[in-house]
Design an enzyme around this catalytic site. Structure first.
Site, short mmCIF file in Angstrom:
data_model
loop_
_atom_site.label_atom_id
_atom_site.label_comp_id
_atom_site.label_asym_id
_atom_site.label_seq_id
_atom_site.Cartn_x
_atom_site.Cartn_y
_atom_site.Cartn_z
N MET A 1 7.18 8.78 -3.32
CA MET A 1 6.12 8.84 -2.32
C MET A 1 5.07 9.88 -2.73
SD MET A 1 6.60 6.66 0.06
CE MET A 1 7.85 5.65 0.84
N CYS A 2 3.85 9.66 -2.35
CA CYS A 2 2.74 10.54 -2.69
C CYS A 2 2.67 11.72 -1.72
CB CYS A 2 1.42 9.76 -2.64
SG CYS A 2 1.43 8.23 -3.60
#
Length: 270
Positions: A1-2
């Site tokens: 995930m960013c």
């Protein structure tokens, strides 16, 4: 995930979010603490608003921690509204036009999350775009396509409602095409005047989102920039955030057709 961070308020140097704090966005690019993966090294980007209506933008495929230009720009650029993002790719190659933020006209957008089964949904999603927006697509990510679909559904006129319609359409499409729906969507977007954010997931496991006052404005982040837990309010899953001239408002967010969303004041530490 960013991981990402966004700010709206009195002009602030980008470094006050991107590089200076103890747990800055650059620090999160190689040592995130509230994500599935600690490393977010598949590129980065910043978009900021100044004297012109359209945002400036700088993106690259290097890890944020290894790009000296990013630190230099963050030290020199002062803006009342900006978005910054470090990427951990869940789909789409590591290339510049897949790096966030994405922009179109005066709008900027960045995202943390994913659509399960996106490769089976991509073509029918693209078919919903008019020629202008289809031709504006530069990359291959689900994030950019969701942004363009929101523009198609009226982002310019009703930002939160357009995002709600986009999410509802994607959910219906997934159900009809794949037979199941898994969408995780924590995003920030702006027209250069207000800053908006959505936190939502079909499985109630939306990527994290926090808010805090910073200077004479408000910051929205994937995870706190320091260890002062009392300074950061977690935004609940199923929420739409608006940061404008009147402060910060949080309202319920539900997918579906466009509908008026009534803001509800929430307590964010002063």
């Amino acid at each position: 995930m960013c991981r990402w961070a966004a700010y709206r308020g009195d002009p602030l140097y980008l470094e006050e979010l991107v590089s200076s704090p103890a747990h800055s966005l650059i620090e999160q690019s190689h040592c995130a603490t509230r994500a599935k993966t600690a490393t977010n090294g598949d590129g980065f980007g910043i978009a900021w608003y100044g004297d012109r209506p359209e945002p400036g933008r700088y993106r690259d495929i290097l890890p944020a921690w290894s790009d000296c230009n990013l630190k230099s720009l963050a030290r020199q650029i002062r803006s009342p509204l900006f978005l910054a993002h470090v990427r951990a790719a869940t789909g789409g190659g590591t290339r510049r036009d897949n790096c966030h933020p994405f922009t179109h006209g005066i709008w900027s957008f960045m995202h943390n999350g994913q659509i399960s089964g996106f490769e089976r949904l991509r073509r029918p999603m693209e078919a919903m775009l008019d020629d202008e927006l289809f031709n504006a697509r530069g990359g291959t990510t689900d994030s950019e396509l969701m942004f363009l679909l929101a523009l198609q559904f009226g982002l310019r006129e009703a930002p939160v409602a357009a995002m709600a319609e986009m999410v509802g359409v994607v959910e219906d499409l997934a159900e009809n095409t794949i037979g199941s729906v898994l969408l995780r969507f924590t995003a920030a977007f702006s027209d250069g005047k207000a800053l908006y954010a959505i936190r939502y997931a079909t499985d109630r496991r939306a990527p994290t989102l926090y808010a805090s006052p910073v200077g004479k404005g408000y910051c929205l982040v994937s995870e706190p920039l320091n260890d002062d837990g009392d300074a950061w309010a977690e935004i609940p899953n199923g929420s739409a955030v608006t940061v404008g001239v009147g402060g910060i408002d949080v309202a319920d967010f539900r997918p579906g057709k466009r509908a008026a969303v009534k803001p509800q004041r929430v307590v964010v530490p002063a």
